[in-house]
Scaffold this active site. Structure first.
Site, PDB file in Angstrom:
ATOM      1  N   GLN A  96       0.843  -1.218   0.070  1.00 62.47           N
ATOM      2  CA  GLN A  96       0.173   0.069  -0.008  1.00 62.47           C
ATOM      3  C   GLN A  96       0.900   1.239  -0.028  1.00 62.47           C
ATOM      4  OE1 GLN A  96      -2.689   0.448   3.361  1.00 62.47           O
ATOM      5  NE2 GLN A  96      -3.898   2.096   2.471  1.00 62.47           N
ATOM      6  N   VAL A  98      -0.267   4.593  -0.829  1.00 57.67           N
ATOM      7  CA  VAL A  98      -0.725   5.591  -0.090  1.00 57.67           C
ATOM      8  C   VAL A  98      -1.702   5.335   0.950  1.00 57.67           C
ATOM      9  CG1 VAL A  98      -2.325   7.430  -0.535  1.00 57.67           C
ATOM     10  CG2 VAL A  98      -0.861   6.697  -2.455  1.00 57.67           C
ATOM     11  N   HIS A 102      -8.106   2.657  -0.295  1.00 60.19           N
ATOM     12  CA  HIS A 102      -8.901   2.856  -1.649  1.00 60.19           C
ATOM     13  C   HIS A 102      -8.825   1.595  -2.133  1.00 60.19           C
ATOM     14  CE1 HIS A 102      -4.437   3.020  -1.746  1.00 60.19           C
ATOM     15  NE2 HIS A 102      -4.527   2.644  -2.831  1.00 60.19           N
ATOM     16  N   HIS A 104      -8.948  -0.421  -5.668  1.00 62.19           N
ATOM     17  CA  HIS A 104      -8.607  -0.393  -7.268  1.00 62.19           C
ATOM     18  C   HIS A 104      -9.750  -0.781  -8.100  1.00 62.19           C
ATOM     19  CE1 HIS A 104      -3.962   0.496  -6.793  1.00 62.19           C
ATOM     20  NE2 HIS A 104      -4.438   0.123  -5.469  1.00 62.19           N
TER      21      HIS A 104
HETATM   22  P1  AMP Z   1      -1.545   1.295  -3.587  1.00 63.12           P
HETATM   23  O1  AMP Z   1      -0.268   1.295  -3.962  1.00 63.12           O
HETATM   24  O2  AMP Z   1      -2.177   0.160  -3.413  1.00 63.12           O
HETATM   25  O3  AMP Z   1      -1.618   2.171  -2.268  1.00 63.12           O
HETATM   26  O4  AMP Z   1      -2.085   2.379  -4.666  1.00 63.12           O
HETATM   27  C1  AMP Z   1      -1.661   3.569  -4.697  1.00 63.12           C
HETATM   28  C2  AMP Z   1      -2.310   4.097  -6.316  1.00 63.12           C
HETATM   29  O5  AMP Z   1      -2.429   5.537  -6.130  1.00 63.12           O
HETATM   30  C3  AMP Z   1      -1.100   3.861  -7.050  1.00 63.12           C
HETATM   31  O6  AMP Z   1      -1.869   2.943  -8.059  1.00 63.12           O
HETATM   32  C4  AMP Z   1      -0.514   5.129  -7.666  1.00 63.12           C
HETATM   33  O7  AMP Z   1      -0.601   5.025  -9.195  1.00 63.12           O
HETATM   34  C5  AMP Z   1      -1.875   6.078  -7.135  1.00 63.12           C
HETATM   35  N1  AMP Z   1      -1.634   7.380  -7.226  1.00 63.12           N
HETATM   36  C6  AMP Z   1      -0.711   7.999  -6.267  1.00 63.12           C
HETATM   37  N2  AMP Z   1      -0.814   9.185  -6.443  1.00 63.12           N
HETATM   38  C7  AMP Z   1      -1.925   9.501  -7.067  1.00 63.12           C
HETATM   39  C8  AMP Z   1      -2.418  10.925  -7.607  1.00 63.12           C
HETATM   40  N3  AMP Z   1      -2.016  12.180  -7.252  1.00 63.12           N
HETATM   41  N4  AMP Z   1      -3.548  10.773  -8.472  1.00 63.12           N
HETATM   42  C9  AMP Z   1      -3.929   9.578  -8.758  1.00 63.12           C
HETATM   43  N5  AMP Z   1      -3.235   8.327  -8.786  1.00 63.12           N
HETATM   44  C10 AMP Z   1      -2.290   8.422  -7.761  1.00 63.12           C
END
Ligand code: AMP
Length: 141
Positions: A96, A98, A102, A104
């Site tokens: 993860q 971020v 969320h 996907h």
């Molecule tokens: P995860 O690694 O499961 O936490 O997914 C985080 C996702 O957020 C990744 O697929 C990134 O490409 C996407 N992401 C990060 N920053 C942004 C942003 N500013 N706008 C849109 N998507 C983002």
């Protein structure tokens, strides 16, 4: 439940309008926007506006509103991208990147290069091991 101040979180910045994004859906509780580095075009992220770190930090009401929106957005992604199906997934802590929970939603087509669940699989050595693990998990439910 961990609630971080919104100024630490890039997704909270998108929610407040401070961060740039391509929003496809928004209501009082949830928002969905394009992932900026999509697995396939049309890959969306669906999240609650209230900051919680992981899926397990969501209240029952938040789980409900998040999944209702995920279903709505997922159908629109499939239709809009003319996809045969979709993959829905949530990373919790591990993988993860971020820490604002969320979902996907990735549009999928046969032969798109992602082979089902893209992880190596293992096996249980015996029914006894399966039974022991079944009971271990059940203890916490
Ligand atoms: P995860 O690694 O499961 O936490 O997914 C985080 C996702 O957020 C990744 O697929 C990134 O490409 C996407 N992401 C990060 N920053 C942004 C942003 N500013 N706008 C849109 N998507 C983002």
């Amino acid at each position: 439940m961990t609630i971080r101040p919104s100024n630490e979180c890039i997704f909270c910045k998108i929610i407040t309008g401070e961060g740039k994004s391509f929003i496809v859906y928004e209501d009082t509780h949830c928002i969905a926007f394009l992932d900026k580095r999509p697995v396939f075009l049309g890959h969306c992220l669906v999240l609650t506006k209230m900051h919680v770190d992981t899926f397990y930090d969501l209240s029952e009401a938040q789980v409900k509103s998040l999944f209702v929106v995920a279903q709505k957005v997922g159908k629109a992604v499939e239709k809009g991208m003319k996809a045969q199906g979709s993959f829905i997934g949530i990373n919790n802590i591990v993988s993860q990147s971020v820490p604002h929970c969320h979902i996907h939603i990735v549009p999928r087509n046969k032969g798109d290069g992602l082979r089902g669940f893209f992880w190596p699989r293992t096996t249980y050595n015996s029914k006894e091991v399966m039974l022991a693990i079944q009971n271990t998990i059940k203890k916490f439910l």
